[in-house]
Design a protein around this motif. Structure first.
Motif, PDB file in Angstrom:
ATOM      1  N   THR A  22      52.378  20.859 -31.300  1.00 10.10           N
ATOM      2  CA  THR A  22      53.378  21.817 -30.830  1.00 10.10           C
ATOM      3  C   THR A  22      52.875  22.644 -29.658  1.00 10.10           C
ATOM      4  OG1 THR A  22      52.627  23.388 -32.506  1.00 10.10           O
ATOM      5  CG2 THR A  22      54.529  22.011 -33.060  1.00 10.10           C
ATOM      6  N   THR A  23      51.593  22.933 -29.621  1.00 10.07           N
ATOM      7  CA  THR A  23      51.051  23.735 -28.523  1.00 10.07           C
ATOM      8  C   THR A  23      50.454  22.817 -27.455  1.00 10.07           C
ATOM      9  OG1 THR A  23      48.841  23.897 -29.496  1.00 10.07           O
ATOM     10  CG2 THR A  23      50.453  25.574 -30.162  1.00 10.07           C
ATOM     11  N   PRO A  24      50.344  23.310 -26.230  1.00  3.80           N
ATOM     12  CA  PRO A  24      49.720  22.497 -25.184  1.00  3.80           C
ATOM     13  C   PRO A  24      48.288  22.073 -25.533  1.00  3.80           C
ATOM     14  CG  PRO A  24      50.891  24.328 -24.200  1.00  3.80           C
ATOM     15  CD  PRO A  24      50.918  24.545 -25.687  1.00  3.80           C
ATOM     16  N   ALA A  25      47.541  22.950 -26.212  1.00  4.53           N
ATOM     17  CA  ALA A  25      46.166  22.594 -26.592  1.00  4.53           C
ATOM     18  C   ALA A  25      46.162  21.447 -27.602  1.00  4.53           C
ATOM     19  CB  ALA A  25      45.457  23.812 -27.172  1.00  4.53           C
ATOM     20  N   ASP A  26      47.082  21.505 -28.562  1.00  6.26           N
ATOM     21  CA  ASP A  26      47.185  20.424 -29.546  1.00  6.26           C
ATOM     22  C   ASP A  26      47.581  19.113 -28.876  1.00  6.26           C
ATOM     23  OD1 ASP A  26      46.518  22.177 -31.555  1.00  6.26           O
ATOM     24  OD2 ASP A  26      48.585  22.439 -32.272  1.00  6.26           O
ATOM     25  N   LYS A  27      48.523  19.207 -27.947  1.00  4.10           N
ATOM     26  CA  LYS A  27      48.962  18.000 -27.237  1.00  4.10           C
ATOM     27  C   LYS A  27      47.828  17.412 -26.405  1.00  4.10           C
ATOM     28  CE  LYS A  27      53.877  18.848 -27.085  1.00  4.10           C
ATOM     29  NZ  LYS A  27      54.618  17.679 -27.456  1.00  4.10           N
ATOM     30  N   MET A  28      47.023  18.280 -25.788  1.00  3.45           N
ATOM     31  CA  MET A  28      45.908  17.783 -24.990  1.00  3.45           C
ATOM     32  C   MET A  28      44.887  17.080 -25.878  1.00  3.45           C
ATOM     33  SD  MET A  28      43.256  19.736 -22.389  1.00  3.45           S
ATOM     34  CE  MET A  28      44.450  20.975 -22.088  1.00  3.45           C
ATOM     35  N   GLN A  29      44.614  17.668 -27.036  1.00  2.00           N
ATOM     36  CA  GLN A  29      43.667  17.056 -27.965  1.00  2.00           C
ATOM     37  C   GLN A  29      44.206  15.709 -28.468  1.00  2.00           C
ATOM     38  OE1 GLN A  29      42.743  19.468 -31.357  1.00  2.00           O
ATOM     39  NE2 GLN A  29      41.136  18.097 -32.079  1.00  2.00           N
ATOM     40  N   ALA A  30      45.485  15.665 -28.794  1.00  3.58           N
ATOM     41  CA  ALA A  30      46.097  14.408 -29.255  1.00  3.58           C
ATOM     42  C   ALA A  30      46.114  13.374 -28.137  1.00  3.58           C
ATOM     43  CB  ALA A  30      47.505  14.679 -29.759  1.00  3.58           C
TER      44      ALA A  30
END
Length: 100
Positions: A22-30
């Protein structure tokens, strides 16, 4: 066969993680997880000439290449927009408004 199964599982998990992010940081990690899993998938494909010649796999490779090019283009655009924004907020009177 175990290695191939782990690779497919890693791709599936990375895809699920990206869809749940949901967050940009989570998306970057994924996204980083997905990139690593796809590199492994392509390494596995090198071992199987029949898979490399399969039209579905070739379409997958083409689609991934297309998406990577779009992402690179959007990154460039984003970086350009951020640069313009940073220049703007340093100028008068925008810097006064940005300070608030």
């Amino acid at each position: 066969m175990q290695y191939e199964q782990k690779t497919l599982l890693a791709v599936t998990e990375a895809r699920t993680a990206y869809m749940r992010a949901t967050t940009p940081a989570d998306k970057m990690q994924a996204d980083n997880m997905m990139t690593g899993a796809l590199k492994t998938l392509f390494a596995v494909a090198e071992k199987y000439p029949d898979l490399k010649a399969n039209t579905n796999f070739l379409q997958l490779q083409g689609r991934i290449t297309e998406l990577e090019e779009k992402i690179a283009g959007q990154r460039g655009r984003f970086n350009e927009d951020v640069n313009v924004f940073n220049i703007r907020i340093a100028q008068i009177p925008a810097n006064l408004v940005a300070g608030f």
